[in-house]
Design a protein around this motif. Structure first.
Motif, PDB file in Angstrom:
ATOM      1  N   GLY A  61       0.840  -1.188   0.000  1.00 58.68           N
ATOM      2  CA  GLY A  61       0.000   0.000   0.000  1.00 58.68           C
ATOM      3  C   GLY A  61       0.876   1.238   0.000  1.00 58.68           C
ATOM      4  N   ASN A  62       0.253   2.399  -0.002  1.00 54.21           N
ATOM      5  CA  ASN A  62       1.021   3.638  -0.052  1.00 54.21           C
ATOM      6  C   ASN A  62       1.865   3.869   1.198  1.00 54.21           C
ATOM      7  OD1 ASN A  62      -1.764   4.072   0.982  1.00 54.21           O
ATOM      8  ND2 ASN A  62      -1.008   6.116   1.420  1.00 54.21           N
ATOM      9  N   ASN A  63       1.541   3.231   2.315  1.00 49.48           N
ATOM     10  CA  ASN A  63       2.347   3.363   3.526  1.00 49.48           C
ATOM     11  C   ASN A  63       3.332   2.221   3.714  1.00 49.48           C
ATOM     12  OD1 ASN A  63       1.461   5.843   4.943  1.00 49.48           O
ATOM     13  ND2 ASN A  63      -0.533   4.846   4.741  1.00 49.48           N
ATOM     14  N   ASP A  64       3.376   1.301   2.797  1.00 51.08           N
ATOM     15  CA  ASP A  64       4.344   0.201   2.862  1.00 51.08           C
ATOM     16  C   ASP A  64       5.623   0.659   2.164  1.00 51.08           C
ATOM     17  OD1 ASP A  64       2.753  -1.623   4.323  1.00 51.08           O
ATOM     18  OD2 ASP A  64       1.631  -2.084   2.503  1.00 51.08           O
ATOM     19  N   THR A  65       6.374   1.478   2.879  1.00 51.97           N
ATOM     20  CA  THR A  65       7.617   2.058   2.375  1.00 51.97           C
ATOM     21  C   THR A  65       8.721   1.809   3.404  1.00 51.97           C
ATOM     22  OG1 THR A  65       7.227   4.196   3.423  1.00 51.97           O
ATOM     23  CG2 THR A  65       6.305   3.887   1.198  1.00 51.97           C
ATOM     24  N   PRO A  66       9.970   1.869   2.988  1.00 48.40           N
ATOM     25  CA  PRO A  66      11.066   1.646   3.942  1.00 48.40           C
ATOM     26  C   PRO A  66      10.989   2.561   5.165  1.00 48.40           C
ATOM     27  CG  PRO A  66      11.922   1.604   1.710  1.00 48.40           C
ATOM     28  CD  PRO A  66      10.472   2.031   1.615  1.00 48.40           C
ATOM     29  N   ARG A  67      10.524   3.765   4.981  1.00 48.90           N
ATOM     30  CA  ARG A  67      10.410   4.704   6.104  1.00 48.90           C
ATOM     31  C   ARG A  67       9.402   4.236   7.156  1.00 48.90           C
ATOM     32  NH1 ARG A  67       7.699  10.373   5.207  1.00 48.90           N
ATOM     33  NH2 ARG A  67       6.200   9.592   6.660  1.00 48.90           N
ATOM     34  N   HIS A  68       8.365   3.506   6.726  1.00 46.64           N
ATOM     35  CA  HIS A  68       7.288   3.098   7.637  1.00 46.64           C
ATOM     36  C   HIS A  68       7.454   1.684   8.198  1.00 46.64           C
ATOM     37  CE1 HIS A  68       5.168   6.404   5.464  1.00 46.64           C
ATOM     38  NE2 HIS A  68       4.766   6.655   6.694  1.00 46.64           N
ATOM     39  N   TRP A  69       8.433   0.931   7.712  1.00 47.39           N
ATOM     40  CA  TRP A  69       8.611  -0.450   8.168  1.00 47.39           C
ATOM     41  C   TRP A  69       9.877  -0.568   9.008  1.00 47.39           C
ATOM     42  CZ3 TRP A  69       7.093  -5.572   5.843  1.00 47.39           C
ATOM     43  CH2 TRP A  69       5.787  -5.542   5.339  1.00 47.39           C
ATOM     44  N   PRO A  70       9.896  -1.491   9.976  1.00 47.46           N
ATOM     45  CA  PRO A  70      11.109  -1.712  10.770  1.00 47.46           C
ATOM     46  C   PRO A  70      12.281  -2.159   9.886  1.00 47.46           C
ATOM     47  CG  PRO A  70       9.222  -2.858  11.745  1.00 47.46           C
ATOM     48  CD  PRO A  70       8.779  -2.346  10.406  1.00 47.46           C
ATOM     49  N   ALA A  71      13.474  -1.791  10.303  1.00 42.29           N
ATOM     50  CA  ALA A  71      14.687  -2.135   9.537  1.00 42.29           C
ATOM     51  C   ALA A  71      14.810  -3.636   9.317  1.00 42.29           C
ATOM     52  CB  ALA A  71      15.921  -1.587  10.244  1.00 42.29           C
ATOM     53  N   ASP A  72      14.449  -4.440  10.297  1.00 38.36           N
ATOM     54  CA  ASP A  72      14.576  -5.895  10.186  1.00 38.36           C
ATOM     55  C   ASP A  72      13.605  -6.510   9.180  1.00 38.36           C
ATOM     56  OD1 ASP A  72      16.547  -5.775  12.095  1.00 38.36           O
ATOM     57  OD2 ASP A  72      15.301  -6.565  13.718  1.00 38.36           O
ATOM     58  N   ASP A  73      12.598  -5.769   8.763  1.00 45.68           N
ATOM     59  CA  ASP A  73      11.578  -6.296   7.859  1.00 45.68           C
ATOM     60  C   ASP A  73      11.716  -5.790   6.423  1.00 45.68           C
ATOM     61  OD1 ASP A  73      10.523  -7.537  10.090  1.00 45.68           O
ATOM     62  OD2 ASP A  73       8.861  -6.132  10.338  1.00 45.68           O
ATOM     63  N   GLN A  74      12.804  -5.125   6.109  1.00 45.71           N
ATOM     64  CA  GLN A  74      12.962  -4.515   4.788  1.00 45.71           C
ATOM     65  C   GLN A  74      12.955  -5.539   3.655  1.00 45.71           C
ATOM     66  OE1 GLN A  74      12.912  -1.063   4.153  1.00 45.71           O
ATOM     67  NE2 GLN A  74      12.231  -1.104   6.289  1.00 45.71           N
ATOM     68  N   ALA A  75      13.491  -6.737   3.882  1.00 46.04           N
ATOM     69  CA  ALA A  75      13.497  -7.762   2.819  1.00 46.04           C
ATOM     70  C   ALA A  75      12.066  -8.191   2.478  1.00 46.04           C
ATOM     71  CB  ALA A  75      14.337  -8.964   3.226  1.00 46.04           C
ATOM     72  N   GLU A  76      11.225  -8.368   3.513  1.00 47.34           N
ATOM     73  CA  GLU A  76       9.817  -8.728   3.265  1.00 47.34           C
ATOM     74  C   GLU A  76       9.095  -7.611   2.519  1.00 47.34           C
ATOM     75  OE1 GLU A  76       8.065 -11.284   6.819  1.00 47.34           O
ATOM     76  OE2 GLU A  76       9.512  -9.785   7.501  1.00 47.34           O
ATOM     77  N   LEU A  77       9.379  -6.380   2.897  1.00 46.10           N
ATOM     78  CA  LEU A  77       8.782  -5.235   2.228  1.00 46.10           C
ATOM     79  C   LEU A  77       9.177  -5.203   0.753  1.00 46.10           C
ATOM     80  CD1 LEU A  77       7.282  -2.516   2.135  1.00 46.10           C
ATOM     81  CD2 LEU A  77       9.392  -1.450   2.971  1.00 46.10           C
ATOM     82  N   ALA A  78      10.449  -5.440   0.470  1.00 44.89           N
ATOM     83  CA  ALA A  78      10.938  -5.398  -0.910  1.00 44.89           C
ATOM     84  C   ALA A  78      10.272  -6.458  -1.790  1.00 44.89           C
ATOM     85  CB  ALA A  78      12.451  -5.579  -0.926  1.00 44.89           C
ATOM     86  N   ASP A  79       9.803  -7.540  -1.179  1.00 46.49           N
ATOM     87  CA  ASP A  79       9.152  -8.621  -1.937  1.00 46.49           C
ATOM     88  C   ASP A  79       7.681  -8.347  -2.258  1.00 46.49           C
ATOM     89  OD1 ASP A  79      11.455 -10.132  -2.041  1.00 46.49           O
ATOM     90  OD2 ASP A  79      10.924 -11.376  -0.303  1.00 46.49           O
ATOM     91  N   LEU A  80       7.101  -7.304  -1.692  1.00 46.07           N
ATOM     92  CA  LEU A  80       5.674  -7.031  -1.917  1.00 46.07           C
ATOM     93  C   LEU A  80       5.443  -6.432  -3.299  1.00 46.07           C
ATOM     94  CD1 LEU A  80       4.576  -5.429   1.481  1.00 46.07           C
ATOM     95  CD2 LEU A  80       4.021  -7.718   0.626  1.00 46.07           C
ATOM     96  N   PRO A  81       4.564  -7.043  -4.091  1.00 40.08           N
ATOM     97  CA  PRO A  81       4.224  -6.456  -5.395  1.00 40.08           C
ATOM     98  C   PRO A  81       3.214  -5.325  -5.224  1.00 40.08           C
ATOM     99  CG  PRO A  81       2.942  -8.438  -5.052  1.00 40.08           C
ATOM    100  CD  PRO A  81       3.875  -8.312  -3.859  1.00 40.08           C
ATOM    101  N   ASP A  82       3.051  -4.522  -6.257  1.00 43.48           N
ATOM    102  CA  ASP A  82       2.021  -3.479  -6.258  1.00 43.48           C
ATOM    103  C   ASP A  82       0.633  -4.070  -6.453  1.00 43.48           C
ATOM    104  OD1 ASP A  82       3.820  -1.389  -5.878  1.00 43.48           O
ATOM    105  OD2 ASP A  82       4.086  -1.074  -8.027  1.00 43.48           O
ATOM    106  N   THR A  83       0.548  -5.136  -7.246  1.00 43.64           N
ATOM    107  CA  THR A  83      -0.716  -5.823  -7.489  1.00 43.64           C
ATOM    108  C   THR A  83      -0.444  -7.322  -7.530  1.00 43.64           C
ATOM    109  OG1 THR A  83      -0.509  -5.760  -9.894  1.00 43.64           O
ATOM    110  CG2 THR A  83      -1.670  -3.917  -8.862  1.00 43.64           C
ATOM    111  N   ALA A  84      -1.491  -8.094  -7.353  1.00 46.08           N
ATOM    112  CA  ALA A  84      -1.383  -9.555  -7.446  1.00 46.08           C
ATOM    113  C   ALA A  84      -2.731 -10.078  -7.918  1.00 46.08           C
ATOM    114  CB  ALA A  84      -1.017 -10.167  -6.091  1.00 46.08           C
ATOM    115  N   SER A  85      -2.746 -11.333  -8.338  1.00 44.98           N
ATOM    116  CA  SER A  85      -4.011 -11.967  -8.704  1.00 44.98           C
ATOM    117  C   SER A  85      -3.967 -13.434  -8.332  1.00 44.98           C
ATOM    118  CB  SER A  85      -4.303 -11.792 -10.196  1.00 44.98           C
ATOM    119  OG  SER A  85      -3.303 -12.394 -10.977  1.00 44.98           O
ATOM    120  N   VAL A  86      -5.136 -13.965  -8.083  1.00 49.34           N
ATOM    121  CA  VAL A  86      -5.292 -15.365  -7.706  1.00 49.34           C
ATOM    122  C   VAL A  86      -6.408 -15.941  -8.567  1.00 49.34           C
ATOM    123  CG1 VAL A  86      -5.834 -16.963  -5.831  1.00 49.34           C
ATOM    124  CG2 VAL A  86      -4.641 -14.835  -5.314  1.00 49.34           C
TER     125      VAL A  86
END
Length: 181
Positions: A61-86
């Motif tokens: 989402g628009n708040n899922d940015t490095p500034r808003h996430w803990p430093a230890d979780d940056q790898a998980e954040l980097a893996d998030l796509p902008d969109t997905a489908s199932v």
């Protein structure tokens, strides 16, 4: 793109902003698939959702940015796509936080962008909505945390059966600041 005919119960959540309401978690964790439509807040939310073995599909989402996430979780954040489908029996479910579309015509624009989908799960407004009047359906589960819940934390459960898709909205009473801590 995840695809499985064995998905029968799907939890739709959004806008946790670092806190997953325990009542939303209780409803979501037994589901076969959990969709998070963005503004997650940290990797702990995703790990909590996955702890019982359900597949978790999440978008940024628009708040899922490095500034808003803990430093230890940056790898998980980097893996998030902008969109997905199932792919599901009955059609494709698209996940898009929705922040790139103006509020006044968000549903119309999401429908135009994802016209081949059966449903679009979005967040951003923090307000629950199940707009099934047109196709694709536009499903906003509301805020599943404690930030701007507009009446209490909420989520949607989607059941897939032989007769099609059935939505079950859930809304919980807001917890006091003391009870939520």
């Amino acid at each position: 793109m995840p695809s499985s005919p064995e998905y029968r119960s799907i939890a739709l959540i959004a806008d946790t902003h670092g806190h997953l309401d325990p009542r939303v978690a209780e409803l979501s964790l037994p589901c076969d698939l959990i969709i998070h439509a963005g503004d997650i807040g940290n990797g702990a939310i995703l790990r909590t959702l996955a702890q019982h073995g359900a597949e978790v599909v999440a978008v940024a989402g628009n708040n899922d940015t490095p500034r808003h996430w803990p430093a230890d979780d940056q790898a998980e954040l980097a893996d998030l796509p902008d969109t997905a489908s199932v792919s599901l029996p009955g059609g494709t479910l698209v996940i898009d936080h929705g922040h790139r579309f103006a509020a006044r015509d968000r549903h119309r624009r999401l429908r135009a962008r994802y016209r081949d989908a059966a449903a679009v799960v979005c967040g951003h407004s923090h307000r629950p909505a199940a707009d099934t009047a047109g196709l694709p359906w536009i499903l906003n589960p509301g805020a599943a945390g404690r930030t701007r819940t507009y009446g209490g934390p909420a989520c949607l459960l989607l059941e897939i059966g032989a007769d099609g898709w059935v939505l079950h909205p859930h809304r919980f009473e807001p917890q006091s600041a003391r009870a939520a801590s």
